[in-house]
Enzyme design. Structure first.
Site, mmCIF file in Angstrom:
data_model
loop_
_atom_site.group_PDB
_atom_site.id
_atom_site.type_symbol
_atom_site.label_atom_id
_atom_site.label_comp_id
_atom_site.label_asym_id
_atom_site.label_seq_id
_atom_site.Cartn_x
_atom_site.Cartn_y
_atom_site.Cartn_z
ATOM 1 N N ASP A 57 33.812 40.831 38.595
ATOM 2 C CA ASP A 57 32.639 40.636 39.446
ATOM 3 C C ASP A 57 31.543 41.637 39.074
ATOM 4 O O ASP A 57 30.436 41.584 39.600
ATOM 5 C CB ASP A 57 33.000 40.721 40.923
ATOM 6 C CG ASP A 57 33.586 42.064 41.346
ATOM 7 O OD1 ASP A 57 33.734 42.953 40.489
ATOM 8 O OD2 ASP A 57 33.906 42.208 42.550
ATOM 9 N N SER A 58 31.858 42.517 38.115
ATOM 10 C CA SER A 58 30.830 43.373 37.515
ATOM 11 C C SER A 58 29.727 42.555 36.861
ATOM 12 O O SER A 58 28.666 43.096 36.527
ATOM 13 C CB SER A 58 31.461 44.312 36.481
ATOM 14 O OG SER A 58 32.347 43.620 35.615
ATOM 15 N N ASP A 96 38.258 37.736 38.568
ATOM 16 C CA ASP A 96 38.068 38.666 39.680
ATOM 17 C C ASP A 96 37.753 37.888 40.952
ATOM 18 O O ASP A 96 36.951 36.949 40.924
ATOM 19 C CB ASP A 96 36.906 39.608 39.358
ATOM 20 C CG ASP A 96 37.224 41.048 39.663
ATOM 21 O OD1 ASP A 96 38.229 41.318 40.344
ATOM 22 O OD2 ASP A 96 36.464 41.922 39.204
ATOM 23 N N LYS A 126 42.494 38.924 40.180
ATOM 24 C CA LYS A 126 42.528 40.344 40.531
ATOM 25 C C LYS A 126 41.843 40.555 41.864
ATOM 26 O O LYS A 126 40.797 39.964 42.133
ATOM 27 C CB LYS A 126 41.841 41.206 39.465
ATOM 28 C CG LYS A 126 41.848 42.700 39.800
ATOM 29 C CD LYS A 126 41.195 43.531 38.714
ATOM 30 C CE LYS A 126 39.690 43.480 38.747
ATOM 31 N NZ LYS A 126 39.093 44.032 40.015
ATOM 32 N N GLU A 128 40.947 43.791 44.907
ATOM 33 C CA GLU A 128 40.900 45.212 45.206
ATOM 34 C C GLU A 128 41.641 45.513 46.496
ATOM 35 O O GLU A 128 41.810 44.647 47.353
ATOM 36 C CB GLU A 128 39.442 45.676 45.335
ATOM 37 C CG GLU A 128 38.618 45.502 44.069
ATOM 38 C CD GLU A 128 37.177 45.969 44.234
ATOM 39 O OE1 GLU A 128 36.848 46.532 45.310
ATOM 40 O OE2 GLU A 128 36.376 45.789 43.303
ATOM 41 N N GLU A 195 41.159 52.662 38.336
ATOM 42 C CA GLU A 195 39.806 52.964 37.887
ATOM 43 C C GLU A 195 39.360 54.330 38.391
ATOM 44 O O GLU A 195 39.386 54.602 39.597
ATOM 45 C CB GLU A 195 38.821 51.897 38.369
ATOM 46 C CG GLU A 195 37.384 52.160 37.929
ATOM 47 C CD GLU A 195 36.422 51.035 38.245
ATOM 48 O OE1 GLU A 195 35.217 51.214 37.990
ATOM 49 O OE2 GLU A 195 36.876 49.984 38.748
#
Length: 289
Positions: A57-58, A96, A126, A128, A195
């Site tokens: 999502d970056s 993501d 993925k 978070e 990270e």
């Protein structure tokens, strides 16, 4: 040192699978991982033989120019993941899950994870979060979808974390990250991305991982593999260069120089030249006139 020839990398390779990745871990072979957001870049990464590709999502920052990842939608993720899948048929592709696509409930998390698998052709997703997301992780995994965890600097929670800064520097916070990693592993995560945590914390978590492998993003050399943001690694993000990134080739400078040369040659009528356009037979032109 291991020498990898370009000729070997560009030969047909088998589709990367979870057993293949775990076999690399068992043989103490580091896993290679990069982010990717578009078809041509995916093609180049496929040719290089990258093991795992994350459509992060970056992309909200690297591709869409947002200040954070928060505005990214499921539609954004599906569209970009589809493009990357076309460019890399063989890498293990992770999609993501964007902000609020999984946090509200386990049911919503499963539904959106399924979209990345069915509509975009991802191999895994993925998400978070630590122990508080373990039930969401378990729900996705129990639905037959491989899922990766993400701890440390989690960009979707950057406001609560106090900005883009090192996580787990103190013993209590480090212990929380270790407990979160174990909770995600017990929930069925096949891998966890760490990270921006201290290298010694990453080493501890890696050594204690039993049924999942650890990927480092700015967390040291001792993980089972490494991830970099593609735009950071190739000088393509103009706002800043993170300390954790190494520029392997300054493509951004090369592109900028080329653009300046293009503007110069068009302005001075040096481009196009005869080999850049198409003519017309004299008799046809005379008839046209």
């Amino acid at each position: 040192p291991i020498k990898i020839s370009k000729e070997i990398l560009m030969t047909d390779r088998k589709k990367v699978s979870l057993p293949f990745l775990f076999n690399k871990v068992a043989n103490n072979e580091p896993i290679t991982m990069l982010t990717c957001y578009d078809y041509p870049t995916a093609h180049f990464q496929e040719q290089a033989g990258v093991d795992m590709i994350l459509v992060g999502d970056s992309l909200g920052m690297t591709m869409l120019g947002y200040e954070s990842t928060l505005p990214v939608t499921m539609e954004d993720m599906v569209r970009h993941s589809k493009a990357v899948r076309i460019g890399t048929p063989n890498a293990w592709l992770i999609g993501d899950m964007p902000y609020m696509s999984y946090q509200p409930s386990v049911e919503i998390a499963i539904k959106n994870a399924g979209r990345l698998m069915a509509e975009a052709g991802c191999d895994a997703v993925k998400l978070e979060g630590g122990a508080e997301m373990a039930d969401h992780m378990a729900g996705i995994v129990n639905s037959g979808i491989p899922a990766m965890g993400h701890l440390g600097l989690t960009p979707q929670s950057v406001s609560a974390l106090g900005g883009f800064r090192l996580q787990g520097k103190g013993a209590l916070q480090a212990k929380k990250i270790m407990d979160d990693a174990k909770a995600l592993e017990e929930a069925g995560a096949f891998s966890i991305l760490l990270e921006l945590v201290p290298d010694r914390l990453c080493k501890l978590i890696t050594e204690r991982a039993e049924n999942c492998f650890i990927i480092s993003l700015g967390a040291g050399l001792d993980a089972h593999g490494q991830l970099l943001i593609y735009h950071d690694a190739f000088g393509l993000y103009p706002r800043f260069k993170p300390r954790m990134a190494k520029v392997f080739a300054d493509a951004g400078k090369l592109i900028e120089d080329g653009l300046c040369e293009y503007v110069k040659e068009v302005t001075e009528r040096q481009f196009p030249e005869p080999e850049n356009w198409f003519g017309m037979p004299d008799d046809e032109y005379d008839e046209l006139i």
